[in-house]
Design a protein around this motif. Structure first.
Motif, mmCIF file in Angstrom:
data_model
loop_
_atom_site.group_PDB
_atom_site.id
_atom_site.type_symbol
_atom_site.label_atom_id
_atom_site.label_comp_id
_atom_site.label_asym_id
_atom_site.label_seq_id
_atom_site.Cartn_x
_atom_site.Cartn_y
_atom_site.Cartn_z
ATOM 1 N N ALA A 1 -61.241 -10.660 -21.508
ATOM 2 C CA ALA A 1 -62.066 -10.616 -20.295
ATOM 3 C C ALA A 1 -61.268 -10.007 -19.149
ATOM 4 C CB ALA A 1 -62.524 -12.014 -19.927
ATOM 5 N N THR A 2 -61.927 -9.177 -18.367
ATOM 6 C CA THR A 2 -61.252 -8.511 -17.248
ATOM 7 C C THR A 2 -62.146 -8.593 -16.015
ATOM 8 O OG1 THR A 2 -62.160 -6.467 -18.111
ATOM 9 C CG2 THR A 2 -59.839 -6.859 -18.545
ATOM 10 N N LEU B 1 -61.549 -12.429 -14.724
ATOM 11 C CA LEU B 1 -60.115 -12.686 -14.869
ATOM 12 C C LEU B 1 -59.488 -13.031 -13.523
ATOM 13 C CD1 LEU B 1 -57.490 -12.513 -16.564
ATOM 14 C CD2 LEU B 1 -57.431 -10.100 -16.024
ATOM 15 N N GLN C 1 -55.483 -14.419 -12.075
ATOM 16 C CA GLN C 1 -54.617 -13.326 -12.536
ATOM 17 C C GLN C 1 -54.954 -12.056 -11.761
ATOM 18 O OE1 GLN C 1 -52.182 -13.333 -15.273
ATOM 19 N NE2 GLN C 1 -51.707 -11.375 -14.331
ATOM 20 N N PHE D 1 -53.493 -8.545 -24.447
ATOM 21 C CA PHE D 1 -54.888 -8.870 -24.738
ATOM 22 C C PHE D 1 -55.512 -7.701 -25.477
ATOM 23 C CE2 PHE D 1 -57.427 -6.321 -21.715
ATOM 24 C CZ PHE D 1 -56.482 -5.961 -20.766
ATOM 25 N N PHE E 1 -51.600 -7.952 -18.905
ATOM 26 C CA PHE E 1 -51.983 -8.195 -17.506
ATOM 27 C C PHE E 1 -50.798 -8.007 -16.554
ATOM 28 C CE2 PHE E 1 -55.168 -11.405 -19.338
ATOM 29 C CZ PHE E 1 -56.159 -10.462 -19.378
#
Lengths: 386, 186
Positions: free
Chosen positions: A235-236, A240, A245, B54, B76
């Motif tokens: 997931a972005t 997120l 994050q 990810f 990330f």
């Protein structure tokens, strides 16, 4: 006689495959594909225990159009309008991912003015997308008025965009090596005016909605998603960032001229629906900051590269190009064999990955909270189904 | 515009691109890119999981040699894209499912099953995801035999032999995969 009605063979393929658990006191419920809170044609099969969700499984494909096959059949310029039809709310970001991938493969340069125009229009489109999400999300939660305010603002932005791009929703404005038309002084002055107006509106939105007690009851501590869950599901975007994050493609993998602007990446550690709500509200203000900086520094020059090919024919190769859309990371994996159309174009839809965590997150929540969680994921079904 | 005119327009572009390539290789979007054997896939993915990556998506290609699955990973806190490529025989599919490491892979694998008919070993729920379950006929993204291209045609001058993932170098490379040249162009 022991008759288990839950093993009824009625229902379609997916309902039959969704086997109930061993528990005897649960019920199978179909939510959608025409449920108002799913905004389109998303279907979720739920196993419920009273008001609580035991298991949830989204069923996709009701608006699948095989955009990836179309990319292999159509030539590169013919495919230009297609990406906008996947995510109709942030059409320009999808268009950008497509032209960006082809430009990267061809090594095509984009004039500086065109890059600035792309940034301005893409950010305007992002505000538009977030505004619609904001209105529709509150509508799901039972507040009718905000969507009227949101559409009031959207209308002005769409008018501004219509003059330069020619359309109001599914823009096809970016070309390989630039944009299809230049912006003029009227666009600049109207955009500045709208930016100033929006800043005042955000204050009103905050007082009217964000601090509203009823809204907070519906979103705070609802649908908590940890960063690790986001990572495992890919997931972005605001989902997120609502988990704390700070990851934004515009910063992590800078494309175009985004590295020249000063903007923050809002992130909230709450991990709940409120965190995702606040991220989007802040992002609109960051977009305004970017637009104003871009308008101040708007360079003179071409809006499209003078040598930009009318019929793009990239060499054989394999590239990946990602941009930050309103819903997260939009990616295009383009493989070319040197022909007139793509050998393979894979579209990464951020909503696809964001929705895939719903089955895990919704376990044990109330049905009404599941509506809140779904809304906070900001789903656009045509983008997920492609 | 005729084809000839088009060539004359794109030719200088290509030369320009070739010139810059000698100095700094053009960024293709991949910081690292490996071919791995289906047997090694699980171990390689596990290493990426431990390094905090990810899964972006799983892409698939139909080619002369069979199918090529491309797994895209990113990170990330220290961005950098890693591609894992797995070649699959057209008939015998022995690529394992990675859903137990990345639950998000579940849907991506079902999508590959939809469009290419690839049967991932150990997938718990390999049902059509985007296509109609009643869909008849071959998977839609399978190419005609005449339209398929080979690895050499699509990836000229590339080493397509699988890497040894047990090698220390592989672990070291994925841990430091962020290439500052690409990450901070200014």
């Amino acid at each position: 006689m022991n008759l288990d009605l839950r093993l009824d063979t009625s229902g379609d393929f997916y309902a039959q495959k969704f086997q109930p658990t061993k528990r005897e006191d649960t019920l199978i419920l179909n939510m959608g594909p025409q449920h108002p809170s799913t905004h389109g044609v998303l279907r979720i099969i739920l196993e419920i225990d009273g008001e609580y969700i035991v298991r949830a499984q989204p069923v996709l494909g009701y608006i699948h159009r095989m955009h990836e096959k179309m990319a292999e059949v159509m030539s590169y310029p013919q495919y230009l309008p297609n990406p906008a039809r996947t995510d109709y709310l942030h059409a320009l970001a999808w268009g950008w991912a497509h032209v960006g991938a082809v430009e990267r493969l061809m090594g095509l340069e984009v004039p500086e003015r065109a890059e600035f125009i792309r940034v301005i229009t893409c950010e305007l489109n992002r505000i538009n997308s977030h505004l619609l999400w904001w209105g529709a999300y509150l509508l799901d939660l039972g507040a009718f008025t905000p969507i009227m305010y949101a559409f009031d603002d959207r209308e002005i932005i769409m008018d501004i965009m219509q003059r330069v791009t020619g359309s109001r929703l599914t823009y096809c404005y970016y070309r390989f090596g630039g944009v299809s038309g230049d912006i003029d002084d009227r666009f600049v002055s109207e955009t500045r005016e709208q930016c100033a107006r929006m800043k005042e509106r955000f204050k009103m939105y905050k007082a009217l909605v964000t601090e509203n007690f009823i809204l907070r009851k519906r979103v705070e501590e609802i649908g908590e998603i940890s960063v690790d869950t986001c990572r495992r599901y890919g997931a972005t975007g605001p989902v997120l960032r609502g988990s704390g994050q700070e990851y934004d493609v515009r910063r992590a993998e800078p494309y175009s001229v985004y590295d020249r602007f000063d903007f923050n990446i809002p992130a909230y550690n709450d991990c709940d629906a409120m965190g995702r709500y606040l991220v989007r509200m802040d992002e609109m203000q960051e977009s305004i900051k970017i637009i104003e900086q871009a308008l101040d520094a708007l360079p003179e020059g071409d809006f499209i590269h003078p040598k930009a090919p009318k019929r793009a024919k990239p060499p054989a190769g394999d590239v990946y190009f990602a941009v930050e859309g309103a819903r997260g990371k939009i990616g295009m994996h383009l493989v070319s064999d040197g022909g007139k159309s793509a050998y393979r174009l894979k579209l990464r839809a951020p909503g696809f990955s964001n929705l895939s965590l719903f089955g895990e997150v919704s376990q044990g929540t109330l049905i009404s909270d599941a509506v809140s969680i779904l809304g906070s994921l900001d789903l656009v079904i045509p983008e997920i189904d492609r | 515009m005729s084809d000839q005119a088009e060539k004359s327009v794109t030719a200088p572009e290509k030369e320009e691109a070739a010139k810059t390539e000698e100095k700094v290789p053009l960024y293709t979007g991949y910081d690292l890119d490996y071919f791995v054997t289906p047997k090694d896939l699980i171990d390689a993915v596990r290493k990426l999981d431990q390094a905090g990556f990810f899964l972006e998506d799983i892409s698939c290609l139909d080619m002369k040699e069979g199918f090529q699955l491309v797994y895209h990973f990113d990170r990330f806190d220290q961005p950098g894209r890693v591609g894992l490529r797995v070649m699959q025989d057209r008939e015998n599919h022995d690529v394992p499912s990675i859903h137990h490491i990345y639950p998000g892979a579940d849907w991506h694998e079902r999508e590959c099953f939809d469009f290419f008919g690839i049967r991932f070993k150990g997938h718990p729920n390999l049902l059509p995801l985007l296509l109609d379950p009643d869909h008849q006929g071959p998977p839609p993204l399978i190419k005609d035999e005449s339209a398929r291209k080979s690895l050499e045609e699509l990836y000229p001058d590339r080493v397509t032999t699988p890497v040894n993932i047990e090698d220390e170098q592989f672990t070291r490379e994925i841990t430091n995969c962020s290439n500052p040249k690409y990450r901070n162009p200014s």
